[in-house]
Design a protein around this motif. Structure first.
Motif, PDB file in Angstrom:
ATOM      1  N   ILE A   1      -1.059   8.954   6.233  1.00  0.00           N
ATOM      2  CA  ILE A   1      -1.246   7.574   7.115  1.00  0.00           C
ATOM      3  C   ILE A   1      -0.979   6.368   6.165  1.00  0.00           C
ATOM      4  N   PHE A   2      -1.276   6.412   4.703  1.00  0.00           N
ATOM      5  CA  PHE A   2      -0.980   5.182   4.196  1.00  0.00           C
ATOM      6  C   PHE A   2       0.352   4.993   3.222  1.00  0.00           C
ATOM      7  N   THR A   3       1.352   6.082   3.664  1.00  0.00           N
ATOM      8  CA  THR A   3       2.794   5.448   3.300  1.00  0.00           C
ATOM      9  C   THR A   3       3.522   5.423   4.506  1.00  0.00           C
ATOM     10  N   SER A   4       2.995   4.986   5.409  1.00  0.00           N
ATOM     11  CA  SER A   4       3.706   4.492   6.899  1.00  0.00           C
ATOM     12  C   SER A   4       3.409   3.014   6.787  1.00  0.00           C
ATOM     13  N   PRO A   5       4.576   2.036   6.544  1.00  0.00           N
ATOM     14  CA  PRO A   5       4.118   0.735   6.348  1.00  0.00           C
ATOM     15  C   PRO A   5       3.988   0.104   7.727  1.00  0.00           C
ATOM     16  N   ALA A   6       4.269   0.474   8.874  1.00  0.00           N
ATOM     17  CA  ALA A   6       4.057  -0.167  10.338  1.00  0.00           C
ATOM     18  C   ALA A   6       2.503   0.346  10.464  1.00  0.00           C
ATOM     19  N   THR A   7       2.012   1.439  10.157  1.00  0.00           N
ATOM     20  CA  THR A   7       0.614   1.978  10.449  1.00  0.00           C
ATOM     21  C   THR A   7      -0.154   1.016   9.550  1.00  0.00           C
ATOM     22  N   VAL A   8      -0.067   0.906   8.450  1.00  0.00           N
ATOM     23  CA  VAL A   8      -1.003  -0.018   7.747  1.00  0.00           C
ATOM     24  C   VAL A   8      -0.954  -1.403   8.060  1.00  0.00           C
ATOM     25  N   ALA A   9       0.357  -1.811   8.271  1.00  0.00           N
ATOM     26  CA  ALA A   9       0.508  -3.185   8.859  1.00  0.00           C
ATOM     27  C   ALA A   9      -0.179  -3.555  10.291  1.00  0.00           C
ATOM     28  N   GLY A  10       0.141  -2.611  10.962  1.00  0.00           N
ATOM     29  CA  GLY A  10      -0.192  -2.669  12.366  1.00  0.00           C
ATOM     30  C   GLY A  10      -1.805  -2.717  12.586  1.00  0.00           C
TER      31      GLY A  10
ATOM     32  N   VAL B   1       0.697  -1.233   0.015  1.00  0.00           N
ATOM     33  CA  VAL B   1       0.175   0.134  -0.113  1.00  0.00           C
ATOM     34  C   VAL B   1       0.750   1.353  -0.053  1.00  0.00           C
ATOM     35  N   PRO B   2       1.805   1.354   1.008  1.00  0.00           N
ATOM     36  CA  PRO B   2       2.420   2.558   0.814  1.00  0.00           C
ATOM     37  C   PRO B   2       3.519   2.726  -0.551  1.00  0.00           C
ATOM     38  N   GLN B   3       3.842   1.787  -1.180  1.00  0.00           N
ATOM     39  CA  GLN B   3       4.684   1.694  -2.372  1.00  0.00           C
ATOM     40  C   GLN B   3       3.497   2.129  -3.478  1.00  0.00           C
TER      41      GLN B   3
END
Length: 527
Positions: free
Chosen positions: A463-472, A433-435
């Motif tokens: 929000i959606f360029t933060s991998p940890a936020t999306v995955a978490g 998503v961030p990619q």
């Protein structure tokens, strides 16, 4: 079958606390060793403190002088915030520094049309900085309220080892763009740094046994010193004289502009750029960055507890840390920086590399931050280390941060298809998503969300360029909803193990690691 052969077929035992750590949170090396280790932590956190202003300050109209002043301010508030977090927050050995997640809102503010009216670069810089200050100070209310009112405690109580694992993993892996791509900007110094760091920290200690673990503890200092000297030799020898400007900026040791721009002595002080301005749209974008920073910092706290050989943080301690993280962002805004506060990922990785999780070492590193933030010229010399050397450090340190996420899987049932789906899907989406969001901006110049409101579009982009936020968030949601009533779900997710750490008083070791100093736990009890 022999007894030895039987033993080899037995899985490794589960460990509440990471073994093999030389100094845990409450134990301390000698003062001399602690000072050197503290300086090493200071050296590691310099990278982010330099990269963020290098990206943002030119967009604000600032030059080398302004960049040096912002770096000094970032170092000063990082020292203050690190001490506050280690004394009154989670009490974990974490450095509190700037965050890459604030680059998008800072650039959004810096490029606002309202500043085009200022023709003087210094005036434009100060006006945009005041807007960033106002946005940061108001946005800091989110973690302050979430932490001190116990909202974050409620959220983190519902975490399990299964939902923590993708969060912690992606906090480190999600910064892959700051690793080898940064190293690759000058391969002739970045690659030797990476190879030398791995040799000194991983291979030589097994070949050359010394009485003192010099190579394991000080591999970063030794490797950076050697490669930095090599880069200086190449610069003096004229190796980059006729190379492109970008190559010279990345490889030369005298092209950062920090030494010439820094003052000999300068005390950063509150409101040094003037009275902050407030714009509602900018505040909401900054709130999104504060939220992602809070999520990522939670992953950093979990990893730091592991590498400090402590038990895992009770929910109330994570909430207390969130509150102090919010106050740190408030301090950043008050003093005037383009970034809020977060747990320094690279310094968590350094805990693992050195196997020293001592709180005292981190507090000493904070003293170095304060010292060099005031003595600008001396701090600027260290901050002028070529960024490809920093990128090489990141390749190792971010990887070690990520490895703490794998630790959590020992408490989960990896033979469960539910576990495999939650892990695989959340990690994949956390990268994909961030990619997509970043790639869309590169190809079109705009984000994929085009609602007609620039503020809303930027919030989504943050929000959606933060991998940890999306995955978490994905792992958290799936773990709470997927097959929730199945009798095996609780054990598959590791909740049966996490139960004793959810509440502060359930495990007696919590008092040892997380109690407040000076008897303050009596007046501010954790639950």
């Amino acid at each position: 079958m022999t007894v030895q052969a039987k033993d080899e077929l037995v899985p490794h035992p589960v460990k509440d606390q990471l073994p093999g750590v030389d100094y845990c949170i409450n134990s301390n090396p000698s003062w001399a060793e602690a000072v050197i280790l503290g300086f090493q932590h200071y050296l590691v956190m310099l990278g982010t403190s330099v990269i963020i202003p290098t990206i943002i300050v030119p967009q604000m109209g600032g030059g080398n002088v302004e960049k040096a002043q912002v770096i000094q301010t970032l170092l000063f508030v990082a020292g203050v915030n690190t001490l506050l977090q280690s004394w009154f927050g989670t009490r974990l050995p974490v450095v509190i520094g700037g965050s890459f997640r604030f680059i998008i809102p800072a650039v959004f503010i810096a490029l606002s049309n309202r500043y085009n009216a200022y023709l003087d670069p210094r005036e434009r810089f100060e006006q945009s900085m005041r807007s960033m200050q106002g946005a940061l100070m108001i946005a800091s209310v989110i973690p302050v309220l979430a932490g001190f009112l116990g909202v974050w405690r409620i959220v983190t109580r519902l975490l399990s080892p299964l939902s923590k694992a993708p969060l912690v993993l992606l906090v480190g892996i999600g910064l892959y763009e700051q690793g080898f791509p940064l190293l690759g900007e000058c391969v002739e110094i970045g690659l030797p740094e990476l190879v030398l760091l791995i040799l000194l920290s991983q291979f030589i200690p097994h070949v050359w046994k010394l009485k003192l673990p010099i190579f394991e503890r000080f591999a970063v200092l030794l490797s950076v010193g050697i490669v930095w000297a090599f880069a200086a030799f190449l610069t003096v020898a004229g190796a980059y004289k006729n190379r492109p400007l970008q190559t010279q900026f990345s490889c030369r040791v005298d092209h950062s502009g920090l030494v010439s721009g820094a003052s000999w002595i300068r005390f950063p002080y509150p409101l040094q750029w003037g009275i902050p301005n407030v714009d509602a749209g900018q505040v909401f974008v900054m709130m999104a960055a504060v939220f992602t920073s809070l999520v990522e910092s939670t992953g950093g706290f979990i990893a730091a507890a592991r590498y400090g050989s402590a038990t895992f943080c009770p929910a109330s301690v994570l909430s207390r840390g969130a509150g102090w993280l919010g106050l740190s962002t408030l301090i950043n805004g008050l003093w005037g920086t383009p970034s809020g506060s977060t747990v320094s990922v690279e310094n968590v990785g350094l805990l693992a590399l050195t196997r020293v999780g001592s709180r005292r070492v981190i507090q000493i590193s904070a003293v170095f931050m304060l010292f060099f933030s005031v003595l600008g010229k001396f701090g600027a010399i260290l901050a002028s280390i070529p960024l490809p050397i920093i990128g090489a450090l990141y390749c190792v340190l971010f990887a070690l941060m990520s490895a703490a996420g794998f630790d959590l899987l020992q408490f989960c049932n990896l033979n469960s298809y539910r576990t495999k789906f939650i892990l695989g899907f959340s990690i994949y989406m956390g990268l994909s998503v961030p990619q997509y969001f970043k790639g869309y901006v590169i190809t079109t110049g705009l984000g994929p969300v085009q609602s007609g409101s620039a503020t809303f579009d930027e919030i989504m982009q943050v929000i959606f360029t933060s991998p940890a936020t999306v995955a978490g968030v994905i792992a958290y949601f799936l773990d709470l909803t997927l097959a929730r009533r199945h009798p095996l779900t609780r054990k598959d997710s590791g909740r049966h193990w996490w139960a004793k750490f959810k509440d502060y008083g359930r495990d007696p070791r919590s008092e040892e690691f997380y109690s407040l100093p000076y008897g303050l736990s009596k007046y501010f009890p954790s639950v």
